[in-house]
Design an enzyme around this catalytic site. Structure first.
Site, PDB file in Angstrom:
ATOM      1  N   HIS A  71      -1.874  24.022  19.142  1.00  0.00           N
ATOM      2  CA  HIS A  71      -1.815  22.667  18.653  1.00  0.00           C
ATOM      3  C   HIS A  71      -0.529  22.370  17.579  1.00  0.00           C
ATOM      4  CE1 HIS A  71      -2.415  19.225  15.701  1.00  0.00           C
ATOM      5  NE2 HIS A  71      -2.409  18.647  16.847  1.00  0.00           N
ATOM      6  N   GLU A  74       2.597  22.478  19.803  1.00  0.00           N
ATOM      7  CA  GLU A  74       2.709  21.137  20.498  1.00  0.00           C
ATOM      8  C   GLU A  74       3.380  20.371  19.572  1.00  0.00           C
ATOM      9  OE1 GLU A  74       0.349  17.160  20.512  1.00  0.00           O
ATOM     10  OE2 GLU A  74      -1.173  18.831  20.797  1.00  0.00           O
ATOM     11  N   HIS A  75       3.250  20.229  18.138  1.00  0.00           N
ATOM     12  CA  HIS A  75       4.047  19.487  17.298  1.00  0.00           C
ATOM     13  C   HIS A  75       5.450  20.022  17.260  1.00  0.00           C
ATOM     14  CE1 HIS A  75       0.991  17.145  14.801  1.00  0.00           C
ATOM     15  NE2 HIS A  75       0.201  17.615  16.048  1.00  0.00           N
ATOM     16  N   GLU A 151      -3.614  16.262   9.422  1.00  0.00           N
ATOM     17  CA  GLU A 151      -4.434  15.830  10.697  1.00  0.00           C
ATOM     18  C   GLU A 151      -5.701  16.330  10.448  1.00  0.00           C
ATOM     19  OE1 GLU A 151      -4.228  16.044  15.335  1.00  0.00           O
ATOM     20  OE2 GLU A 151      -2.320  16.257  14.328  1.00  0.00           O
TER      21      GLU A 151
END
Length: 447
Positions: A71, A74-75, A151
């Site tokens: 993840h 991904e950023h 997040e």
């Protein structure tokens, strides 16, 4: 009421043109010389196209100790490359009238842009660029690490239900990486660095580990020409290995947990069972479990809703869920939110009694046919969305299924019998492979 719903669904499907009911998705596939699979879904009703790249690399493919790196990466892919500055990718998409985003799951990471069809060339040029030319530095790492931790704060730490789900998942999987949250454990997220992100990128972001899906106003020849132009020159990664994850040992002991949090407004019981996933060429068991989840908890006419909410009024909400599209063993879940004055133990007992009675009584054939009618209608109307079809193929193929499996799935579902459903229920409802969780605010067990 049930007869009226059944009739309405039946008439809805019957009213559809016979040709529409029989047609297959307009899908064509081919593979580039470097191993990149390409799926083309033609739909010229609007001058727009969806461009997606799915990598067979999700959180379950991370190394132990690096949870959250899939993840995190991904950023980071929205940072700079050798050709473009940090953040420029999305700005160019927006300047060309499009939208873009990305997503990470246990089994995949995906990136997409939705643009006018005459901008597809540009999208492929940019996406192929960041497949191999990502440029990261320590400032990028520090900035984006703070973003993903925040997040986690907003989506997990501030949500008792999310925290509860993390603990239940960890208890469900004794050895498999599905027991680790996709976003990562906080203490490991805080230790993510440039070396870990770069290593995951170098291994997994290659054409022979990717699926390109182009859906919308595009022809097969156009997609092939552009794919060969932009992705074709990228060499395959020779170090890429078969996906070998730690697998589950035999589960032989029921697990239970109680999660208490003063922020909980509504306590509930959630039980999950280890369950088989859809396998290539052998999707029948998964199809029966899909039907089981719909029959038990798929709406107002489901068994749990009818028995526990309407007839006995012991619950204010019930549900059953099963995600068939998974590379490895998945879960089948049951939820009951007790009515006021009912303890969690009483709610759990009522849930168990209802499921046991269902297995003894068998499937209501009219209900099964009604569900099949609704599924057929949903599958037909879903063809109106190029994105829906694209996600269906991307999710399946990154979970080890083939295009042929996806195309056969609707008929496999339609072939499920009531006996198949009961057999699936007897097989999956094995308490030795289950985790029962209570989410509650009170310190008193049973409230």
């Amino acid at each position: 009421m049930l007869r009226r719903t059944s009739l309405a669904v039946a008439l809805s499907v019957a009213a559809l043109p016979a040709q529409a009911q029989e047609m297959q998705d307009p899908v064509t596939t081919f593979t580039l010389d470097n191993g990149m699979e390409v799926v083309v879904i033609e739909d010229d009703r609007a001058p727009a196209v969806l461009h997606m790249v799915w990598y067979r690399a999700g959180s379950a493919d991370e190394n132990p100790g690096s949870s959250g790196v899939a993840h995190f990466l991904e950023h980071l892919l929205f940072k700079g490359t050798e050709k473009r500055a940090s953040g420029e990718f999305s700005k160019i998409v927006a300047a060309n009238g499009g939208t873009d985003n990305a997503f990470t799951s246990y089994d995949y990471t995906g990136y997409f842009q939705r643009v006018a069809s005459d901008r597809l060339d540009l999208m492929m040029e940019m996406e192929s660029d960041r497949m191999v030319n990502l440029q990261l530095d320590e400032d990028d790492i520090a900035t984006e690490r703070d973003v993903i931790i925040e997040e986690r704060n907003s989506r997990v730490e501030n949500d008792p239900g999310a925290l509860f789900s993390e603990q239940r998942n960890a208890a469900q999987y004794l050895n498999h990486r599905y027991g680790v949250p996709i976003i990562g454990w906080r203490h490991e997220m805080e230790a993510l660095d440039l070396e870990k992100a770069q290593a995951f990128y170098d291994l997994n972001y290659s054409p022979n580990n990717a699926i390109l899906i182009v859906a919308g106003d595009v022809t097969l020849q156009e997609a092939r020409t552009l794919a060969e132009k932009h992705y074709g020159p990228i060499p395959a990664n020779p170090d890429l290995q078969e996906r070998a994850r730690p697998q589950e040992p035999p589960q032989t002991a029921e697990r239970r947990l109680v999660f208490r949090d003063p922020r909980v407004a509504q306590p509930y019981v959630l039980r999950t069972y280890l369950a088989p996933e859809r396998d290539p060429g052998a999707q029948e068991k998964a199809a029966a479990l899909v039907m089981l989840s719909e029959i038990l908890g798929g709406g107002q006419t489901s068994v749990l809703t009818q028995k526990l909410q309407f007839e006995t009024q012991k619950a204010v909400y019930t549900s059953a869920f099963y995600d068939a599209t998974s590379l490895d063993d998945t879960t089948f879940g049951l939820i009951i939110v007790p009515a006021e004055g009912l303890s969690l133990q009483e709610a759990e007992d009522a849930l168990d009694a209802t499921v046991a009675q269902f297995i003894e009584d068998g499937v209501d054939e009219k209900q099964l046919e009604r569900i099949k009618f609704q599924m057929k209608a949903d599958q037909i109307y879903a063809r109106d969305s190029a994105e829906s079809i694209a996600r269906r193929y991307g999710g399946a193929m990154t979970a080890g299924l083939t295009v042929e499996d996806v195309q056969a799935w609707p008929e496999v579902l339609q072939a499920v019998t009531g006996e198949d459903v009961i057999e699936a229920a007897r097989s999956v409802f094995d308490r030795r492979k289950s985790v029962t969780g209570w989410l509650m605010a009170s310190e008193e067990v049973g409230q």
